[in-house]
Design a protein around this motif. Structure first.
Motif, PDB file in Angstrom:
ATOM      1  N   ASN A  49     120.641 109.993  46.409  1.00  0.00           N
ATOM      2  CA  ASN A  49     121.471 111.342  46.939  1.00  0.00           C
ATOM      3  C   ASN A  49     120.751 111.833  48.173  1.00  0.00           C
ATOM      4  O   ASN A  49     121.140 112.309  48.894  1.00  0.00           O
ATOM      5  CB  ASN A  49     121.447 112.392  45.980  1.00  0.00           C
ATOM      6  CG  ASN A  49     122.956 112.459  45.710  1.00  0.00           C
ATOM      7  OD1 ASN A  49     123.606 112.985  46.378  1.00  0.00           O
ATOM      8  ND2 ASN A  49     123.232 112.336  44.138  1.00  0.00           N
ATOM      9  N   SER A 119     128.859 121.824  27.461  1.00  0.00           N
ATOM     10  CA  SER A 119     130.152 122.131  28.110  1.00  0.00           C
ATOM     11  C   SER A 119     130.945 123.101  27.212  1.00  0.00           C
ATOM     12  O   SER A 119     132.082 123.589  27.519  1.00  0.00           O
ATOM     13  CB  SER A 119     130.927 121.139  28.817  1.00  0.00           C
ATOM     14  OG  SER A 119     130.746 120.048  27.747  1.00  0.00           O
ATOM     15  N   HIS A 140     125.386 126.440  32.160  1.00  0.00           N
ATOM     16  CA  HIS A 140     126.544 125.396  32.416  1.00  0.00           C
ATOM     17  C   HIS A 140     126.826 125.037  33.732  1.00  0.00           C
ATOM     18  O   HIS A 140     127.502 125.919  34.474  1.00  0.00           O
ATOM     19  CB  HIS A 140     127.729 125.759  31.604  1.00  0.00           C
ATOM     20  CG  HIS A 140     128.839 124.579  31.629  1.00  0.00           C
ATOM     21  ND1 HIS A 140     130.221 124.797  31.574  1.00  0.00           N
ATOM     22  CD2 HIS A 140     128.711 123.136  31.638  1.00  0.00           C
ATOM     23  CE1 HIS A 140     130.930 124.099  31.793  1.00  0.00           C
ATOM     24  NE2 HIS A 140     130.127 122.760  31.617  1.00  0.00           N
ATOM     25  N   ASN A 143     129.944 119.463  37.748  1.00  0.00           N
ATOM     26  CA  ASN A 143     129.706 118.108  38.524  1.00  0.00           C
ATOM     27  C   ASN A 143     130.567 118.052  39.606  1.00  0.00           C
ATOM     28  O   ASN A 143     131.736 118.428  39.667  1.00  0.00           O
ATOM     29  CB  ASN A 143     130.264 117.260  37.259  1.00  0.00           C
ATOM     30  CG  ASN A 143     129.934 115.689  37.542  1.00  0.00           C
ATOM     31  OD1 ASN A 143     129.086 115.557  38.484  1.00  0.00           O
ATOM     32  ND2 ASN A 143     130.670 114.765  36.896  1.00  0.00           N
ATOM     33  N   VAL A 147     126.407 119.812  44.668  1.00  0.00           N
ATOM     34  CA  VAL A 147     127.696 120.389  45.339  1.00  0.00           C
ATOM     35  C   VAL A 147     128.153 121.569  44.890  1.00  0.00           C
ATOM     36  O   VAL A 147     128.664 122.464  45.603  1.00  0.00           O
ATOM     37  CB  VAL A 147     128.951 119.068  45.660  1.00  0.00           C
ATOM     38  CG1 VAL A 147     129.881 119.787  46.253  1.00  0.00           C
ATOM     39  CG2 VAL A 147     128.357 117.810  46.067  1.00  0.00           C
ATOM     40  N   LEU A 193     140.101 124.872  32.108  1.00  0.00           N
ATOM     41  CA  LEU A 193     140.325 123.819  32.731  1.00  0.00           C
ATOM     42  C   LEU A 193     140.914 122.532  31.607  1.00  0.00           C
ATOM     43  O   LEU A 193     141.661 121.760  32.135  1.00  0.00           O
ATOM     44  CB  LEU A 193     139.113 123.094  33.230  1.00  0.00           C
ATOM     45  CG  LEU A 193     139.013 121.743  33.897  1.00  0.00           C
ATOM     46  CD1 LEU A 193     139.936 121.580  35.120  1.00  0.00           C
ATOM     47  CD2 LEU A 193     137.438 121.398  34.243  1.00  0.00           C
ATOM     48  N   MET A 194     140.189 122.600  30.671  1.00  0.00           N
ATOM     49  CA  MET A 194     140.743 121.259  29.754  1.00  0.00           C
ATOM     50  C   MET A 194     142.066 121.212  29.242  1.00  0.00           C
ATOM     51  O   MET A 194     142.681 120.231  29.188  1.00  0.00           O
ATOM     52  CB  MET A 194     139.543 121.328  28.522  1.00  0.00           C
ATOM     53  CG  MET A 194     138.576 120.267  28.428  1.00  0.00           C
ATOM     54  SD  MET A 194     138.936 118.725  29.616  1.00  0.00           S
ATOM     55  CE  MET A 194     137.310 118.780  30.364  1.00  0.00           C
ATOM     56  N   LEU A 231     140.342 113.790  38.038  1.00  0.00           N
ATOM     57  CA  LEU A 231     139.304 114.769  37.321  1.00  0.00           C
ATOM     58  C   LEU A 231     138.657 114.559  36.072  1.00  0.00           C
ATOM     59  O   LEU A 231     137.715 114.348  36.020  1.00  0.00           O
ATOM     60  CB  LEU A 231     139.466 116.115  37.494  1.00  0.00           C
ATOM     61  CG  LEU A 231     138.548 117.209  37.349  1.00  0.00           C
ATOM     62  CD1 LEU A 231     137.351 117.037  38.064  1.00  0.00           C
ATOM     63  CD2 LEU A 231     139.371 118.706  37.497  1.00  0.00           C
ATOM     64  N   ILE A 235     135.076 113.383  35.093  1.00  0.00           N
ATOM     65  CA  ILE A 235     134.256 113.998  33.930  1.00  0.00           C
ATOM     66  C   ILE A 235     133.994 113.008  32.871  1.00  0.00           C
ATOM     67  O   ILE A 235     132.777 113.154  32.409  1.00  0.00           O
ATOM     68  CB  ILE A 235     134.936 115.149  33.412  1.00  0.00           C
ATOM     69  CG1 ILE A 235     135.384 116.302  34.575  1.00  0.00           C
ATOM     70  CG2 ILE A 235     134.575 115.882  31.806  1.00  0.00           C
ATOM     71  CD1 ILE A 235     136.424 117.250  34.132  1.00  0.00           C
TER      72      ILE A 235
HETATM   73  N1  CAA Z   1     126.956 113.830  44.263  1.00  0.00           N
HETATM   74  C1  CAA Z   1     126.427 114.385  45.137  1.00  0.00           C
HETATM   75  N2  CAA Z   1     127.227 114.923  46.183  1.00  0.00           N
HETATM   76  C2  CAA Z   1     128.396 114.505  46.213  1.00  0.00           C
HETATM   77  C3  CAA Z   1     128.927 113.760  45.032  1.00  0.00           C
HETATM   78  C4  CAA Z   1     128.155 113.499  44.214  1.00  0.00           C
HETATM   79  N3  CAA Z   1     128.381 112.939  42.917  1.00  0.00           N
HETATM   80  N4  CAA Z   1     130.246 113.399  45.252  1.00  0.00           N
HETATM   81  C5  CAA Z   1     130.547 113.983  46.430  1.00  0.00           C
HETATM   82  N5  CAA Z   1     129.575 114.659  47.181  1.00  0.00           N
HETATM   83  C6  CAA Z   1     129.286 115.208  48.230  1.00  0.00           C
HETATM   84  C7  CAA Z   1     129.755 114.383  49.266  1.00  0.00           C
HETATM   85  O1  CAA Z   1     128.621 113.793  49.863  1.00  0.00           O
HETATM   86  C8  CAA Z   1     130.196 115.449  50.487  1.00  0.00           C
HETATM   87  O2  CAA Z   1     128.913 116.084  50.902  1.00  0.00           O
HETATM   88  P1  CAA Z   1     128.983 116.725  52.480  1.00  0.00           P
HETATM   89  O3  CAA Z   1     130.124 117.500  52.643  1.00  0.00           O
HETATM   90  O4  CAA Z   1     127.736 117.340  52.617  1.00  0.00           O
HETATM   91  O5  CAA Z   1     129.157 115.453  53.435  1.00  0.00           O
HETATM   92  C9  CAA Z   1     130.873 116.418  49.697  1.00  0.00           C
HETATM   93  O6  CAA Z   1     130.511 116.406  48.233  1.00  0.00           O
HETATM   94  C10 CAA Z   1     132.397 116.006  49.695  1.00  0.00           C
HETATM   95  O7  CAA Z   1     132.481 114.846  49.246  1.00  0.00           O
HETATM   96  P2  CAA Z   1     133.678 113.893  49.802  1.00  0.00           P
HETATM   97  O8  CAA Z   1     134.155 114.323  51.437  1.00  0.00           O
HETATM   98  O9  CAA Z   1     133.375 112.448  49.689  1.00  0.00           O
HETATM   99  O10 CAA Z   1     135.065 114.055  48.958  1.00  0.00           O
HETATM  100  P3  CAA Z   1     135.709 115.333  48.512  1.00  0.00           P
HETATM  101  O11 CAA Z   1     136.102 116.271  49.790  1.00  0.00           O
HETATM  102  O12 CAA Z   1     137.079 114.949  47.717  1.00  0.00           O
HETATM  103  O13 CAA Z   1     134.732 116.050  47.539  1.00  0.00           O
HETATM  104  C11 CAA Z   1     134.214 116.747  45.348  1.00  0.00           C
HETATM  105  C12 CAA Z   1     134.405 115.630  46.388  1.00  0.00           C
HETATM  106  C13 CAA Z   1     133.405 117.688  45.944  1.00  0.00           C
HETATM  107  C14 CAA Z   1     133.778 115.985  44.249  1.00  0.00           C
HETATM  108  C15 CAA Z   1     135.749 117.438  45.262  1.00  0.00           C
HETATM  109  O14 CAA Z   1     136.641 116.234  45.181  1.00  0.00           O
HETATM  110  C16 CAA Z   1     135.741 118.165  44.000  1.00  0.00           C
HETATM  111  O15 CAA Z   1     135.552 119.166  44.234  1.00  0.00           O
HETATM  112  N6  CAA Z   1     136.360 117.899  43.074  1.00  0.00           N
HETATM  113  C17 CAA Z   1     136.729 118.755  41.705  1.00  0.00           C
HETATM  114  C18 CAA Z   1     135.183 118.713  41.216  1.00  0.00           C
HETATM  115  C19 CAA Z   1     135.386 119.567  39.846  1.00  0.00           C
HETATM  116  O16 CAA Z   1     136.344 120.208  39.517  1.00  0.00           O
HETATM  117  N7  CAA Z   1     134.056 119.537  39.127  1.00  0.00           N
HETATM  118  C20 CAA Z   1     134.066 120.446  38.055  1.00  0.00           C
HETATM  119  C21 CAA Z   1     134.075 119.248  36.759  1.00  0.00           C
HETATM  120  S1  CAA Z   1     134.275 120.199  35.233  1.00  0.00           S
HETATM  121  C22 CAA Z   1     132.646 120.210  35.024  1.00  0.00           C
HETATM  122  O17 CAA Z   1     131.787 119.641  35.758  1.00  0.00           O
HETATM  123  C23 CAA Z   1     132.174 121.047  33.713  1.00  0.00           C
HETATM  124  C24 CAA Z   1     132.438 120.734  32.318  1.00  0.00           C
HETATM  125  O18 CAA Z   1     132.055 120.789  31.647  1.00  0.00           O
HETATM  126  C25 CAA Z   1     133.575 119.438  32.066  1.00  0.00           C
END
Ligand code: CAA
Length: 283
Positions: A49, A119, A140, A143, A147, A193-194, A231, A235
């Motif tokens: 990363n 979570s 919390h 993911n 980001v 969300l869930m 999503l 997750i």
């Molecule tokens: N680790 C680090 N960086 C990451 C990454 C990862 N796994 N996946 C993507 N990125 C970064 C990319 O490198 C990119 O960075 P830059 O803008 O600096 O270049 C940026 O995120 C955007 O990535 P992409 O352009 O490849 O793709 P995207 O625009 O689709 O974004 C995403 C990816 C940020 C994951 C976006 O799809 C998103 O926001 N998805 C929803 C995420 C979400 O809802 N998360 C919460 C989940 S629930 C949770 O976590 C809690 C729980 O308790 C279950």
């Protein structure tokens, strides 16, 4: 209360993300897991990363080297004896978390705050396994941790105000946005969300539309960055099921009943991206 040294328990997707963010922002970090292999995998993911960040010119080579230097691997829980804060990101299982917190309580100095990245499991119950419930709090992260801006901070019934303020300040120092919530099943994030993800799975289960169509509706119609089934894969379907079970048992309301298709996928070992197959296939 000053935090300088942090221990992260669990070097998986969440734990390694939290460790990366802490180390990038100047904290000394111990990354702990049960086996050396797991810790190595976490450090490797962080390194990859950081290399990407350097390539994108968001981080200098020197900053990358300094970040990695602040990371110390550990497979010995006794490492908790030297830290100001522990952030636990182990499996979502109350019995495991309770015994881990009881052990950490024995090892860590009295000033050490014990946080959980759970979570949906109750912070109050995790805290009750220790003799310092006032120093136990939920932290919390979302993911992908590097980001996503949010850190949901959960107060257990006994959490001290000073502990809350320390963790809030720490989240800001990690360039995150802290949001305060009280301890209730699923907190705020997963309570909302869930059930949406579970409903998307029911929609597929009942043959209302294809998986691609369901995801397209939510992406293109609601501007969600990912469709709910994508999503869920991202997750982890086991995590989604365990959160739905926590909501279902916590509220006792049938609207939280996990979709049978979700149970079936988890039983099949189709856990999403991490296992190579969930609603979609991953190579
Ligand atoms: N680790 C680090 N960086 C990451 C990454 C990862 N796994 N996946 C993507 N990125 C970064 C990319 O490198 C990119 O960075 P830059 O803008 O600096 O270049 C940026 O995120 C955007 O990535 P992409 O352009 O490849 O793709 P995207 O625009 O689709 O974004 C995403 C990816 C940020 C994951 C976006 O799809 C998103 O926001 N998805 C929803 C995420 C979400 O809802 N998360 C919460 C989940 S629930 C949770 O976590 C809690 C729980 O308790 C279950």
């Amino acid at each position: 209360m000053d935090i300088n040294k942090v221990m992260i328990i669990g070097a998986g997707q969440m734990g390694s993300g939290i460790a990366q963010v802490c180390a990038m922002n100047g904290y000394e970090v111990i990354l702990h897991d049960l086996k050396q292999d797991f810790v190595n995998r976490g450090i490797k993911a962080i390194t990859q990363n950081l290399i990407k960040q350097v390539k994108k010119e968001r981080l200098t080579e020197q900053e990358k080297t300094d970040t990695l230097k602040r990371l110390t691997p550990s497979i010995d829980l006794q490492s908790a004896a030297s830290v100001d804060l522990v952030i636990e990101a182990a499996v979502e299982n109350m019995a495991i978390k309770a015994s881990l917190f009881a052990e950490l309580d024995q090892i860590a100095p009295v000033h050490t705050i014990l946080a959980s990245n759970t979570s949906s499991l109750p912070i109050t119950e995790i805290a009750a396994a220790t003799r310092r419930p006032e120093k136990v709090i939920g932290m919390h992260f979302m993911n992908p941790v590097p980001v996503m801006k949010l850190v949901e901070i959960i107060r257990g019934i006994a959490t001290d105000d000073e502990v809350y303020r320390t963790i809030e300040k720490l989240a800001v120092s990690l360039k995150k946005v802290p949001v305060e919530v009280n301890d209730f099943p699923g907190f705020v994030s997963n309570r909302i969300l869930m059930p949406m993800i579970n409903e998307a799975i029911y929609t597929l289960f009942e043959g209302v539309a294809s998986k691609e169509a369901i995801d397209d509706v939510m992406k293109l119609g609601m501007n969600h960055p990912m469709g709910p089934l994508t999503l869920a894969d991202f997750i982890g379907l086991d995590t989604c099921l365990s959160i739905m079970e926590t909501l279902h048992s916590g509220f006792g309301d049938d609207k939280y009943r996990p979709c049978p298709l979700l149970r079936k996928y988890v039983k099949a070992g189709w856990l999403g991206k991490k296992s190579g197959r969930g609603f979609y296939e991953y190579s």
